[in-house]
Design a protein around this motif. Structure first.
Motif, short mmCIF file in Angstrom:
data_model
loop_
_atom_site.label_atom_id
_atom_site.label_comp_id
_atom_site.label_asym_id
_atom_site.label_seq_id
_atom_site.Cartn_x
_atom_site.Cartn_y
_atom_site.Cartn_z
N GLY A 40 0.85 -1.18 0.00
CA GLY A 40 0.00 0.00 0.00
C GLY A 40 0.89 1.23 0.00
O GLY A 40 1.82 1.35 -0.80
N LEU A 41 0.62 2.16 0.92
CA LEU A 41 1.45 3.36 1.05
C LEU A 41 2.56 3.20 2.07
O LEU A 41 3.34 4.13 2.29
N ASN A 42 2.62 2.03 2.70
CA ASN A 42 3.56 1.82 3.79
C ASN A 42 4.85 1.17 3.30
O ASN A 42 4.81 0.14 2.60
N GLU A 43 5.96 1.75 3.66
CA GLU A 43 7.25 1.17 3.31
C GLU A 43 7.51 -0.05 4.16
O GLU A 43 7.40 -0.01 5.39
N VAL A 44 7.87 -1.16 3.51
CA VAL A 44 8.15 -2.41 4.22
C VAL A 44 9.64 -2.53 4.51
O VAL A 44 10.05 -2.73 5.65
N THR A 45 10.45 -2.42 3.48
CA THR A 45 11.90 -2.52 3.64
C THR A 45 12.58 -2.04 2.37
O THR A 45 11.94 -1.87 1.34
N SER A 46 13.88 -1.78 2.48
CA SER A 46 14.67 -1.35 1.32
C SER A 46 15.92 -2.21 1.22
O SER A 46 16.39 -2.80 2.20
N THR A 47 16.47 -2.24 0.03
CA THR A 47 17.75 -2.91 -0.19
C THR A 47 18.46 -2.21 -1.33
O THR A 47 17.90 -1.32 -1.98
N GLN A 48 19.72 -2.57 -1.55
CA GLN A 48 20.49 -1.99 -2.65
C GLN A 48 20.98 -3.07 -3.60
O GLN A 48 21.21 -4.21 -3.20
N THR A 49 21.13 -2.68 -4.86
CA THR A 49 21.66 -3.62 -5.83
C THR A 49 23.14 -3.88 -5.54
O THR A 49 23.87 -3.00 -5.11
N ASN A 50 23.56 -5.12 -5.81
CA ASN A 50 24.95 -5.49 -5.58
C ASN A 50 25.81 -5.16 -6.80
O ASN A 50 25.35 -4.49 -7.74
N SER A 51 27.03 -5.66 -6.82
CA SER A 51 27.95 -5.34 -7.91
C SER A 51 27.49 -5.89 -9.25
O SER A 51 27.93 -5.43 -10.30
N PRO A 62 2.80 -12.96 2.02
CA PRO A 62 1.83 -12.80 0.93
C PRO A 62 1.10 -11.46 1.07
O PRO A 62 0.85 -10.98 2.17
N GLY A 63 0.76 -10.86 -0.06
CA GLY A 63 0.05 -9.59 -0.02
C GLY A 63 0.21 -8.83 -1.31
O GLY A 63 0.76 -9.33 -2.30
N ASN A 64 -0.29 -7.60 -1.29
CA ASN A 64 -0.22 -6.71 -2.46
C ASN A 64 0.89 -5.69 -2.26
O ASN A 64 0.95 -5.02 -1.21
N TYR A 65 1.75 -5.55 -3.24
CA TYR A 65 2.95 -4.73 -3.10
C TYR A 65 3.21 -3.90 -4.36
O TYR A 65 2.66 -4.16 -5.43
N THR A 66 4.10 -2.92 -4.19
CA THR A 66 4.75 -2.25 -5.31
C THR A 66 6.22 -2.09 -4.95
O THR A 66 6.60 -2.12 -3.77
N LEU A 67 7.05 -1.92 -5.99
CA LEU A 67 8.46 -1.62 -5.81
C LEU A 67 8.73 -0.22 -6.35
O LEU A 67 8.11 0.20 -7.34
N ARG A 68 9.65 0.48 -5.72
CA ARG A 68 9.99 1.82 -6.19
C ARG A 68 11.49 2.03 -6.04
O ARG A 68 12.08 1.62 -5.03
#
Length: 199
Positions: A40-51, A62-68
């Protein structure tokens, strides 16, 4: 059941050809890009791309998500074309929002969402009075202007391919102008000095 979301972020090669939204093996992978998972509008967690340009979220409920993509370091970049081919190779992020479309993660699912970035471009130059109409600015270190004066205060309008205005600049005291953070595309320049127009 294990549920995870992963993907690859790459930099689209767009020199000499339009961006196609498809990752190929010659294109640069983007490390250190922050990808954030939202429910939804709530941030769950973040990560960074590796090399290798890869990110992963493990053990996602399970649930409904988006990535940004939330990395401020990409402000001088753009997102390439979306959903142009195989999900294993195309871009899944929207150019306007830097987000994916909402998706549902079910038990046992694995979702892959890749992002293709385009480096921004810039256009710059100098305005001068071409007194001999040969289209060449003479550079002579003993006589810098060589009879062809530089022009400050000239209005430079940047137009897109449909000839619609994109931005405007004015040549500075060194008669230079610059447009930054441009999406790769075909542009036209319109120069105006008092009542004179030049394209």
């Amino acid at each position: 059941c294990t549920r995870h979301i992963s993907g690859v972020v790459w930099v689209e090669r767009s020199f000499g050809a339009p961006a196609d939204g498809i990752r190929d093996d010659t294109e640069q992978l983007a490390s250190g890009i922050t990808v954030t998972l939202f429910r939804g509008l709530n941030e769950v967690t973040s990560t960074q791309t590796n090399s290798a340009g890869r990110y992963i979220f493990n053990n996602v409920l399970p649930g409904n998500y988006t990535l940004r993509i939330t990395d401020t370091g990409i402000r001088d970049r753009f997102i390439t074309l979306t959903n142009q081919g195989s999900d294993l190779r195309d871009n899944d992020f929207d150019a306007a929002s830097f987000s994916t479309a909402p998706f549902t993660l079910n038990p046992g699912n694995h979702l892959q969402a890749d992002a293709g970035l385009i480096e921004s471009r810039q256009i710059s130059g100098v305005a001068w009075r071409d007194t001999d109409s040969n289209g060449v600015l003479p550079i002579d270190f003993d006589e810098p202007m060589a009879g062809e004066p530089l022009l400050s205060g000239v209005t430079v309008m940047l137009l897109d391919e449909s000839m619609s205005p994109v931005d405007t600049a004015i040549t500075d005291s060194n008669s230079e102008y610059e447009f930054r953070n441009l999406c790769p595309a075909r542009y036209f320049l319109l120069f105006s000095e008092e009542d004179n127009l030049f394209v």
